[in-house]
Design a protein around this motif. Sequence first.
Motif, PDB file in Angstrom:
ATOM      1  N   PRO A 189     -22.852  25.169 -47.648  1.00  0.00           N
ATOM      2  CA  PRO A 189     -23.178  26.213 -48.708  1.00  0.00           C
ATOM      3  C   PRO A 189     -23.737  27.390 -48.056  1.00  0.00           C
ATOM      4  O   PRO A 189     -24.778  27.314 -46.976  1.00  0.00           O
ATOM      5  CB  PRO A 189     -24.240  25.291 -49.511  1.00  0.00           C
ATOM      6  N   ILE A 190     -23.870  28.781 -48.370  1.00  0.00           N
ATOM      7  CA  ILE A 190     -24.155  29.857 -47.952  1.00  0.00           C
ATOM      8  C   ILE A 190     -25.404  29.939 -48.510  1.00  0.00           C
ATOM      9  O   ILE A 190     -25.793  29.984 -49.654  1.00  0.00           O
ATOM     10  CB  ILE A 190     -23.171  31.003 -48.369  1.00  0.00           C
ATOM     11  N   GLN A 191     -26.512  30.060 -47.296  1.00  0.00           N
ATOM     12  CA  GLN A 191     -27.791  29.944 -47.741  1.00  0.00           C
ATOM     13  C   GLN A 191     -28.285  31.452 -48.028  1.00  0.00           C
ATOM     14  O   GLN A 191     -28.107  32.605 -47.355  1.00  0.00           O
ATOM     15  CB  GLN A 191     -28.775  29.595 -46.771  1.00  0.00           C
ATOM     16  N   THR A 192     -29.258  31.700 -48.917  1.00  0.00           N
ATOM     17  CA  THR A 192     -29.853  32.851 -49.413  1.00  0.00           C
ATOM     18  C   THR A 192     -31.454  32.626 -49.090  1.00  0.00           C
ATOM     19  O   THR A 192     -31.773  31.460 -48.844  1.00  0.00           O
ATOM     20  CB  THR A 192     -29.757  33.424 -50.525  1.00  0.00           C
ATOM     21  N   VAL A 193     -32.254  33.647 -49.299  1.00  0.00           N
ATOM     22  CA  VAL A 193     -33.485  33.531 -48.891  1.00  0.00           C
ATOM     23  C   VAL A 193     -34.240  32.424 -49.758  1.00  0.00           C
ATOM     24  O   VAL A 193     -35.163  31.639 -49.187  1.00  0.00           O
ATOM     25  CB  VAL A 193     -34.411  34.894 -49.224  1.00  0.00           C
ATOM     26  N   ASP A 194     -33.951  32.486 -51.173  1.00  0.00           N
ATOM     27  CA  ASP A 194     -34.416  31.399 -51.889  1.00  0.00           C
ATOM     28  C   ASP A 194     -33.715  30.088 -51.979  1.00  0.00           C
ATOM     29  O   ASP A 194     -34.191  29.002 -51.969  1.00  0.00           O
ATOM     30  CB  ASP A 194     -34.825  31.675 -53.084  1.00  0.00           C
ATOM     31  N   TYR A 240     -27.098  38.338 -59.396  1.00  0.00           N
ATOM     32  CA  TYR A 240     -26.109  37.926 -58.397  1.00  0.00           C
ATOM     33  C   TYR A 240     -26.203  38.626 -57.268  1.00  0.00           C
ATOM     34  O   TYR A 240     -25.817  38.240 -55.987  1.00  0.00           O
ATOM     35  CB  TYR A 240     -24.528  38.165 -58.962  1.00  0.00           C
ATOM     36  N   ILE A 241     -27.200  39.760 -57.175  1.00  0.00           N
ATOM     37  CA  ILE A 241     -27.317  40.581 -55.807  1.00  0.00           C
ATOM     38  C   ILE A 241     -28.796  40.561 -55.280  1.00  0.00           C
ATOM     39  O   ILE A 241     -29.314  41.145 -54.371  1.00  0.00           O
ATOM     40  CB  ILE A 241     -26.869  42.027 -55.739  1.00  0.00           C
ATOM     41  N   ASN A 242     -29.861  39.677 -56.106  1.00  0.00           N
ATOM     42  CA  ASN A 242     -30.984  39.941 -56.010  1.00  0.00           C
ATOM     43  C   ASN A 242     -31.560  39.141 -54.620  1.00  0.00           C
ATOM     44  O   ASN A 242     -32.252  40.034 -53.693  1.00  0.00           O
ATOM     45  CB  ASN A 242     -31.766  38.965 -56.896  1.00  0.00           C
ATOM     46  N   SER A 243     -31.128  38.187 -54.068  1.00  0.00           N
ATOM     47  CA  SER A 243     -31.673  37.704 -52.905  1.00  0.00           C
ATOM     48  C   SER A 243     -30.604  37.693 -51.872  1.00  0.00           C
ATOM     49  O   SER A 243     -29.417  37.902 -52.187  1.00  0.00           O
ATOM     50  CB  SER A 243     -31.801  36.079 -52.988  1.00  0.00           C
ATOM     51  N   SER A 244     -30.994  38.126 -50.630  1.00  0.00           N
ATOM     52  CA  SER A 244     -30.200  38.506 -49.473  1.00  0.00           C
ATOM     53  C   SER A 244     -29.595  36.963 -48.805  1.00  0.00           C
ATOM     54  O   SER A 244     -30.429  36.064 -48.872  1.00  0.00           O
ATOM     55  CB  SER A 244     -30.923  39.431 -48.286  1.00  0.00           C
ATOM     56  N   ILE A 245     -28.611  37.213 -48.181  1.00  0.00           N
ATOM     57  CA  ILE A 245     -27.949  36.122 -47.561  1.00  0.00           C
ATOM     58  C   ILE A 245     -28.653  35.886 -46.324  1.00  0.00           C
ATOM     59  O   ILE A 245     -28.647  36.801 -45.556  1.00  0.00           O
ATOM     60  CB  ILE A 245     -26.342  36.253 -47.438  1.00  0.00           C
ATOM     61  N   GLN A 279     -31.037  38.791 -42.206  1.00  0.00           N
ATOM     62  CA  GLN A 279     -30.874  38.761 -43.601  1.00  0.00           C
ATOM     63  C   GLN A 279     -29.718  39.760 -43.762  1.00  0.00           C
ATOM     64  O   GLN A 279     -29.918  40.647 -43.145  1.00  0.00           O
ATOM     65  CB  GLN A 279     -31.639  38.643 -44.630  1.00  0.00           C
ATOM     66  N   VAL A 280     -28.782  39.486 -44.758  1.00  0.00           N
ATOM     67  CA  VAL A 280     -27.810  40.495 -45.057  1.00  0.00           C
ATOM     68  C   VAL A 280     -28.031  40.754 -46.526  1.00  0.00           C
ATOM     69  O   VAL A 280     -27.914  39.641 -47.585  1.00  0.00           O
ATOM     70  CB  VAL A 280     -26.302  39.891 -44.824  1.00  0.00           C
ATOM     71  N   ASN A 281     -27.990  41.906 -46.968  1.00  0.00           N
ATOM     72  CA  ASN A 281     -28.226  42.348 -48.365  1.00  0.00           C
ATOM     73  C   ASN A 281     -26.670  42.460 -48.854  1.00  0.00           C
ATOM     74  O   ASN A 281     -26.020  42.856 -48.362  1.00  0.00           O
ATOM     75  CB  ASN A 281     -29.091  43.572 -48.426  1.00  0.00           C
TER      76      ASN A 281
END
Lengths: 129, 533
Positions: free
Chosen positions: B144-149, B199-204, B214-216
């Motif tokens: 799974p691609i992880q984001t900040v949260d 959908y675009i809130n947290s960065s990957i 992190q990638v926005n």
Amino acid sequence: SSVSLQILFYVNGIYYIFYFLATLAMIVYKSQVFSYPDSFLAPDLVLLFIMAILEALRLYLGSKGNLTEEEAPLGLSLVLTVGSALLCVYFLVWQTYVLKADVILSAVLLFTYGLESVLEIVAIAAFVS
Amino acid sequence: VAELCVCDLLVAQCDVNCCCDPDCSAAEFSLFTTCSVPVVTGDSRLCSQKAATYSLDVEANPPEMIFKLIDHINPNVFCIHTANYKQALSFTSPETPTSESFDQLLKQFGSATFSTEFESWSVNSDSQISSDANETYRYEYGVPIQTVDAFVRLPSPVVSSWCSDANPAGFLVNQATKCSRLVSVERCSTIQAVSMMFYINSSILAKWHEFVFQVNITVQSIVVQSLNGVRTLLDRNEVLRLPAILDELCINIVLGVSYHITYTEAGEIIEAAASFVLGAITKETLSIQQSFEISFMQVNTKPVPLSGNPGYVVGLPVRAGFRPQGYPSPLPLTDITSGIIQSTDKYGQLTILQSASNWDCLAAAGARAPVLFGYNMISGCKLRITAAMECQLLAQTLLDLLKGQNFPEYVASFGNSQAQDVLDWVPISHLHTSEQVKIYNIFQSSCQIPVSLEIEVQWTKYGSLVNPQARIVNVTATVTTAPLNQLPSGRERTVPITSSVVFTDISSPAEPGYKARPTINVKLPFDFFFPFV
């Protein structure tokens, strides 16, 4: 009577008590940690006690001979020193488990024996003449 | 100690990741990833002992195996200097684990090989630890691609068609899902999942489990769909449009999101973009259908859609193309050839006629169905022939109808055949058969019209027994023609036209390979028959 020999006997006595207790403790430790079957444990303990008796006898005879300036006890002590040295070599090399601490203690004891035998020979030579 | 090798299990064969195996050659060492047995040593309680350490030098190209025979000195004063009892160290009583020693015992005895205290002071520990660190911090397929949260979500229907927001997007897994969501105009600004921010809130996270990079997620494009379904692409893309209530409508509701993730070969994500379709809902709308899609592209490559890697995957379209004729050069035996040209539409490379709803061939709008590997298909239409039709024109029209506009010449034998490897592509052979029945007395030499096209794709299983790959060996396109009899005027006839695709498995049954039986090598000595020979 040789003062240095007497001092050496005294120091040897104290050191030997320490040596005896340390070796006994280490044999107990070895029997717990390593596999130490009874057929190997018994000779080691027996030899340690024999060495203790031999050592006591040797030191008594040696110091008596040195103080009374007689060659006979000193000579007997010299012979017993050879026996003790052999036992010390046993504990240094032929014991079932020789730990590094064993090596250190036995080496020091052997060195003391060597020094003692030299001084005893000198003392015997001095008393004979 | 140098001759002992715990992992050398196969005789006279190289064991994988076994650095101490004497049967391995340098080429095989370069394929290993780690050494499964890093150190071979005697009992560690001895005062001084030889240890053979094996490690892989991954910096060198190709990786080499480093073998060192070192002396390990035990600093403990109670180390065994000599053990005169030969079986001494073979019988150690195992330590009973207590709550304090459990973790240490687990670390020592918990893995496949018992580790010793050597692990902490191995010679090349720095390079090995850093390469291990790099190993774990990259994305792998399906992770799974992880984001900040949490992780990148691709809402999808779970049991019913209602959206579940807990579906993570897997790395390199191209997915497209559709699901329904309950909405209402009053709550449209409170429902999170219909707003773009969700959908675009947290960065990957660029690397797995590493929060440093992190990638926005950037907004690539926004398409606004009106109530009657008309979609317009907005010019200014960067503006974030949140749901708002306007005149009894709620606008800027997210109807579709399409993520495009760009990754590097090392498994890092470097860019993420999202395209949105926004719509509006009225007071009467109870639920909307949202569609989500995610696709991955490797950086600096042009994505050529593959139909398998390497063998064809059932259900993916068969890849086909043309080869332009090379110019014959003045030098003999050299021909300037070029690669295969394919259509960019991966579903348009090899196609057959798609049956239209009204069954009429000539009224068909040219719809074609892609040939998917492994799926036998048949389609057809009915042709109404009247007397006024001219045969040659009809024949040509039918041939175009059956074969389509761009019938390819070559088909890729593997799902990942490259366009420049011409030898990897199989030419399509054409056959013509005729339905003409020869009646000896009357030989009708009227012109022929094609009535059916059958494409037979012969494929075989290629590769290993446990993981066979599908490979196309032969493609034959057979056009069957029938004579067109002249009709008396006013009458008409319908002729069925069919086209079909058949996939035939021509693989030979698998033959397992056995090792040669060991032979007894008995030879008499050279001078056995001495006096006589």
